[in-house]
Design a protein around this motif. Structure first.
Motif, short mmCIF file in Angstrom:
data_model
loop_
_atom_site.label_atom_id
_atom_site.label_comp_id
_atom_site.label_asym_id
_atom_site.label_seq_id
_atom_site.Cartn_x
_atom_site.Cartn_y
_atom_site.Cartn_z
N TRP A 190 0.84 -1.18 0.00
CA TRP A 190 0.00 0.00 0.00
C TRP A 190 0.89 1.24 0.00
O TRP A 190 1.94 1.27 0.64
N GLY A 191 0.45 2.29 -0.70
CA GLY A 191 1.16 3.56 -0.67
C GLY A 191 0.19 4.71 -0.47
O GLY A 191 -0.92 4.69 -1.00
N THR A 192 0.59 5.70 0.33
CA THR A 192 -0.22 6.90 0.56
C THR A 192 0.67 8.11 0.36
O THR A 192 1.71 8.25 1.02
N GLN A 193 0.27 9.00 -0.57
CA GLN A 193 1.07 10.17 -0.92
C GLN A 193 0.17 11.39 -1.04
O GLN A 193 -0.94 11.29 -1.55
N PRO A 194 0.64 12.57 -0.60
CA PRO A 194 -0.16 13.79 -0.74
C PRO A 194 0.03 14.43 -2.10
O PRO A 194 1.13 14.43 -2.67
N LEU A 195 -1.05 14.99 -2.65
CA LEU A 195 -0.98 15.85 -3.81
C LEU A 195 -0.93 17.30 -3.35
O LEU A 195 -1.35 17.63 -2.24
N LYS A 196 -0.48 18.18 -4.22
CA LYS A 196 -0.29 19.56 -3.81
C LYS A 196 -1.60 20.27 -3.51
O LYS A 196 -1.66 21.19 -2.70
N ASP A 197 -2.69 19.85 -4.17
CA ASP A 197 -3.98 20.52 -3.96
C ASP A 197 -4.68 20.07 -2.69
O ASP A 197 -5.81 20.46 -2.42
N GLY A 198 -4.02 19.24 -1.88
CA GLY A 198 -4.59 18.81 -0.61
C GLY A 198 -5.23 17.45 -0.65
O GLY A 198 -5.52 16.86 0.40
N ARG A 199 -5.45 16.91 -1.85
CA ARG A 199 -6.00 15.56 -1.94
C ARG A 199 -4.91 14.52 -1.65
O ARG A 199 -3.73 14.84 -1.54
N VAL A 200 -5.33 13.29 -1.52
CA VAL A 200 -4.43 12.18 -1.24
C VAL A 200 -4.50 11.18 -2.39
O VAL A 200 -5.60 10.87 -2.89
#
Length: 407
Positions: free
Chosen positions: A206-216
């Protein structure tokens, strides 16, 4: 052959649009034929490593995308129970790799590439097939529902199940199933703090990463028979497989709707092609060298392909000579990485985690050495980057324990 003016690109994904933008910049008359009804890609993220960002600098997009993307923050590798196996310092990694790894929504990249092209260049809802690859004496011919097109150069960016590849190399065995399936989701997760991470369990990750617009952006993979699907829905399948893993995975699964989850079996080209061209037709991206996603290099290599193709013009043999050895080596590394990350052997997992943990403590640079050979690639052209300073630098990347938001 002298450089051609009429170019048809089959496929409006990342590779096809990068090729179209680079060839347009080189003075070609380009038409992009995209089968889908729009350019909006599926909801997923894409990481751009330094090699791809340097390639995009050549067409003047590197700085723009560095500003639009989330720069890789401090994170690392975890066990399903949450124990950190290794930590990654973003600034140190960027220094060792020659630049940051950035993450953005695939739609952001596609729309930025499309904006480089004149109006009318892209034709959506336009399925295309290769009728004649052409040769030095005659143009290639492509058929669409609206009629045929002749081209001095056809760029086939039609994906892992490429019909153009089958037409050019009918003896090649084509793509094979990797043995694992993937899930992807992009969603809002307000109020939840986490460090960017990958978590490896037995036969799944599993991987979890943030996007710049605040979404995941979250992604997962698991060893599975080809074609198998959840008896209810894919969110429920993710809960069964990952619902008891460490935070923030349960919170993310609670927030996602079944309709947001994308699932795809992963195929790759286990046997390299003999060449990436035939006649006046050239293959790029997954059509040429589809690979497992473990190194995050599928789209990056397609971007490299496009820039190198524009550099060599109609010398397609030179393009093959430049690209086939490199992409074959990257694909083999991706296959090995998939085997390591998705092992189901308890003893193998214990040895793997202990080795990674030891290297992380004693010689963290060794963990990046294999990827450094990939990220260090330089394009053959001089860049047309704006020279504008990025919004922030690796030293300002978010520290572990907090989801970085810039809205």
């Amino acid at each position: 052959m002298a450089p051609s003016s009429r170019v048809v690109v089959i496929g409006g994904g990342v590779g096809g649009l990068t090729a179209a933008a680079a060839l347009h910049r080189a003075g070609r008359q380009v038409t992009v034929l995209e089968r889908a009804g729009s350019l909006d890609p599926v909801g997923s993220g894409i990481s751009l490593a330094p090699n791809a960002l340097r390639a995009l600098d050549v067409i003047g997009l590197g700085d723009e995308l560095r500003e639009l993307a989330a720069w890789q923050g401090n994170g690392g590798l975890r066990t399903p129970a949450g124990r950190w196996v290794s930590r990654v310092d973003a600034a140190d990694a960027a220094e060792r790799l020659g630049g940051p790894i950035v993450l953005l929504h695939r739609a952001t990249l596609v729309h930025s590439l499309a904006a480089q092209l004149p109006a009318g260049t892209i034709r959506t809802a336009s399925a295309a097939s290769l009728v004649d690859p052409g040769d030095t004496a005659r143009p290639a011919r492509v058929a669409t529902a609206d009629g045929g097109l002749e081209a001095d150069l056809v760029v086939a960016a039609d994906g892992i199940h490429s019909a153009v590849r089958r037409a050019l190399f009918p003896e090649h065995p084509g793509p094979v199933y990797t043995g694992f399936t993937t899930w992807r989701v992009v969603l809002d997760l307000p109020g939840v703090e986490f460090a960017p991470h990958e978590t490896w369990g037995p036969g799944r990750f599993w991987g979890t990463q943030p996007l710049k617009d605040g979404r995941v952006y979250a992604y997962a993979a698991a060893v599975s028979p080809a074609g198998r699907r959840a008896p209810d829905d894919e969110r429920a399948e993710l809960v069964r497989r990952f619902g008891d893993w460490h935070d923030p995975i349960p919170a993310l699964l609670a927030a996602v709707g079944p309709e947001q989850v994308l699932r795809h079996d992963v195929h790759h080209l286990a046997e390299p092609l003999p060449a990436f061209h035939s006649g006046r037709v050239v293959l790029i991206g997954d059509a040429a060298h589809g690979m497992p996603p473990q190194l995050g290099q599928g789209g990056n290599q397609a971007i490299e392909d496009a820039i190198v193709l524009a550099h060599h013009g109609d010398d397609l043999a030179a393009y093959t000579a430049a690209r086939l050895p490199r992409t074959t080596a990257v694909a083999r590394k991706a296959i090995r990485a998939a085997g390591v990350g998705l092992t189901r052997s308890r003893s193998g997992i214990a040895v793997r985690n202990a080795a990674i943990a030891a290297l992380s403590r004693v010689a963290p640079g060794l963990l990046l050495r294999g990827f450094g050979d990939i990220a260090d690639w330089r394009p053959p052209q001089q860049p047309y980057a704006s020279g504008k300073a990025p919004v922030r630098n690796p030293q300002e990347a978010p520290r572990e324990g907090r989801l970085h938001r810039t809205r």
